[in-house]
Write a protein that holds these residues in place. Structure first.
Motif, PDB file in Angstrom:
ATOM      1  N   LEU A 169     -41.227  34.392  -3.764  1.00 54.50           N
ATOM      2  CA  LEU A 169     -41.468  34.087  -5.171  1.00 54.50           C
ATOM      3  C   LEU A 169     -40.244  33.360  -5.712  1.00 54.50           C
ATOM      4  O   LEU A 169     -39.178  33.965  -5.874  1.00 54.50           O
ATOM      5  N   PHE A 170     -40.416  32.063  -5.948  1.00 51.70           N
ATOM      6  CA  PHE A 170     -39.295  31.210  -6.370  1.00 51.70           C
ATOM      7  C   PHE A 170     -39.503  30.757  -7.805  1.00 51.70           C
ATOM      8  O   PHE A 170     -40.600  30.333  -8.185  1.00 51.70           O
ATOM      9  N   MET A 171     -38.437  30.821  -8.598  1.00 50.52           N
ATOM     10  CA  MET A 171     -38.451  30.279  -9.947  1.00 50.52           C
ATOM     11  C   MET A 171     -37.135  29.571 -10.210  1.00 50.52           C
ATOM     12  O   MET A 171     -36.064  30.095  -9.874  1.00 50.52           O
ATOM     13  N   GLY A 172     -37.205  28.386 -10.789  1.00 49.52           N
ATOM     14  CA  GLY A 172     -36.011  27.614 -11.086  1.00 49.52           C
ATOM     15  C   GLY A 172     -36.085  26.982 -12.458  1.00 49.52           C
ATOM     16  O   GLY A 172     -37.128  27.016 -13.123  1.00 49.52           O
ATOM     17  N   ALA A 173     -34.976  26.395 -12.885  1.00 49.02           N
ATOM     18  CA  ALA A 173     -34.923  25.793 -14.218  1.00 49.02           C
ATOM     19  C   ALA A 173     -33.911  24.655 -14.244  1.00 49.02           C
ATOM     20  O   ALA A 173     -32.742  24.856 -13.904  1.00 49.02           O
ATOM     21  N   ASN A 174     -34.375  23.475 -14.628  1.00 51.74           N
ATOM     22  CA  ASN A 174     -33.493  22.338 -14.875  1.00 51.74           C
ATOM     23  C   ASN A 174     -34.046  21.586 -16.084  1.00 51.74           C
ATOM     24  O   ASN A 174     -35.133  21.015 -16.004  1.00 51.74           O
ATOM     25  N   ALA A 315     -23.657  22.710 -13.422  1.00 53.51           N
ATOM     26  CA  ALA A 315     -24.005  24.136 -13.524  1.00 53.51           C
ATOM     27  C   ALA A 315     -24.985  24.394 -14.673  1.00 53.51           C
ATOM     28  O   ALA A 315     -24.825  25.327 -15.461  1.00 53.51           O
ATOM     29  N   ASN A 316     -26.018  23.556 -14.727  1.00 52.73           N
ATOM     30  CA  ASN A 316     -27.086  23.747 -15.704  1.00 52.73           C
ATOM     31  C   ASN A 316     -28.443  23.574 -15.016  1.00 52.73           C
ATOM     32  O   ASN A 316     -29.363  22.966 -15.547  1.00 52.73           O
ATOM     33  N   HIS A 317     -28.532  24.144 -13.801  1.00 53.29           N
ATOM     34  CA  HIS A 317     -29.707  23.925 -12.941  1.00 53.29           C
ATOM     35  C   HIS A 317     -29.817  25.144 -12.011  1.00 53.29           C
ATOM     36  O   HIS A 317     -29.035  25.292 -11.079  1.00 53.29           O
ATOM     37  N   ILE A 318     -30.773  26.011 -12.286  1.00 52.24           N
ATOM     38  CA  ILE A 318     -30.875  27.293 -11.588  1.00 52.24           C
ATOM     39  C   ILE A 318     -31.969  27.275 -10.522  1.00 52.24           C
ATOM     40  O   ILE A 318     -33.064  26.753 -10.745  1.00 52.24           O
ATOM     41  N   HIS A 319     -31.654  27.864  -9.381  1.00 50.81           N
ATOM     42  CA  HIS A 319     -32.632  28.213  -8.351  1.00 50.81           C
ATOM     43  C   HIS A 319     -32.572  29.730  -8.162  1.00 50.81           C
ATOM     44  O   HIS A 319     -31.471  30.292  -8.079  1.00 50.81           O
TER      45      HIS A 319
END
Length: 350
Positions: A169-174, A315-319
């Protein structure tokens, strides 16, 4: 057009959030059966050509070929579905995700419109999320489904109608924090970042030194999109060596990830972690302890691996990902199923 597309998807993926989520006596059974019914309903609604595109054999190599980058995928994209068909994906997602997890998934899809504006890149498209069903949804033979696109991969495996595995289960944010515009300041996956930083900061120097894996953050989750998690040494600070307050903080962080799933799926995962020994979980950190600086962490134990990184785009891009070390894509449950049904043709239906 991108903003209009985002609104369409918000309606189709968000309708579920307007209904009540009352507790039911046997939530796990209801979610398993609702997933089967939702997959069958969706497939039935598709014309023959799209159904052939959306439904693959259970033993297809595509089932474990998951990813979190923008790319063409197996299955049928939202862009290829009409409004009625798109709405049918909602119940499928809700059968595996909690209300909060469903809302986060919805926000990740919408986030592509924000990224398109920031990058001036029309290829960032909230319509490019794909649904694939593997095998025949039913109570006996194993089957699975996936909903996936940029920064989102929901992989669900049903085994004998008894167990629903939600992993990987993967969630990321950019962007992880929206820099400007109507949603300026919005932070997707804020708790994933803040609770972990609070944990590393609350450790006294000696224990913090043991928890730090590297002074430099790793550039991505180290296991990337491995179909099976590669051999990875369990490093960092053991929960058994933490104070009660530190263990409580680790549990809070663990729940952020497990609570993306339905209550029953999360409970099953957490019970297995406890049986294997909560004290055997290890917390490891790499990179800066300061907000806005590149950082990485993992929670690793006998049954689970959580990885998180925030290094790209200043550092504004989460995995972030939850891996079940025993049951990803069915794993041990599938092996036990095939062993129990050896010689039984029905046990090998795809």
């Amino acid at each position: 057009m991108l903003l209009i597309g985002a609104v369409v998807i918000l309606v189709s993926l968000g309708a579920a959030l307007m209904s009540s989520h009352a507790n039911v006596p046997d939530e796990s059974e209801e979610k398993r059966s609702s997933g089967t019914a939702a997959a069958r309903t969706l497939l039935k609604a598709l014309p023959e050509a799209k159904r052939a595109q959306a439904q693959l054999p259970f033993d297809s190599s595509e089932r474990t070929n998951w990813n979190y980058v923008p790319m063409k995928r197996a299955g049928v994209a939202l862009a290829e579905l009409d409004a009625n068909q798109k709405a049918m994906i909602d119940p499928l997602l809700r059968s595996a995700l909690s209300p909060a997890g469903f809302e986060t998934a919805q926000q990740i899809v919408q986030h592509e419109s924000i990224l398109a504006e920031i990058e001036k890149n029309p290829r960032r498209d909230p319509e490019l999320y794909y649904t694939a069903v593997f095998g025949e949804p039913g109570p006996r033979a194993p089957w699975a489904w996936r909903f996936e696109g940029h920064h989102l991969s929901v992989n669900v495996t049903h085994v004998e109608g008894q167990t629903q595995v939600v992993a990987p289960l993967f969630m990321g944010a950019n962007p992880a924090r929206v820099p400007y515009g109507p949603k300026a300041g919005q932070r997707l996956l804020a708790a994933e970042e803040d609770l972990a930083r609070d944990l590393i900061r609350m450790l006294p120097e000696e224990r913090r030194t043991r928890a730090i894996l590297s002074g430099d953050a790793f550039t991505d989750i180290t296991t990337r999109n491995d179909p099976t998690v590669r051999s990875l040494s369990i490093e960092g600070l053991a929960a058994g060596d933490m104070s009660q307050a530190e263990q409580a903080q680790l549990r809070k962080l663990l729940h952020v990830y497990s609570d993306r799933m339905t209550e029953s799926a999360a409970r099953e995962q957490l019970e297995r972690i406890e049986r294997a020994g909560f004290d055997k979980l290890h917390f490891g950190w790499a990179g800066s302890l300061e907000p806005g600086k590149p950082h990485y962490y993992r929670v690793h134990g006998p049954t689970v691996l959580i990885e998180y990184d925030n290094t790209q785009n200043n550092a504004n891009h989460i995995h972030s990902v939850w891996r079940d070390l025993e049951r990803d894509f069915g794993g041990d449950l599938l092996r036990a199923h095939y062993q129990a049904h050896r010689g039984d043709d029905h046990g090998h239906e795809h």
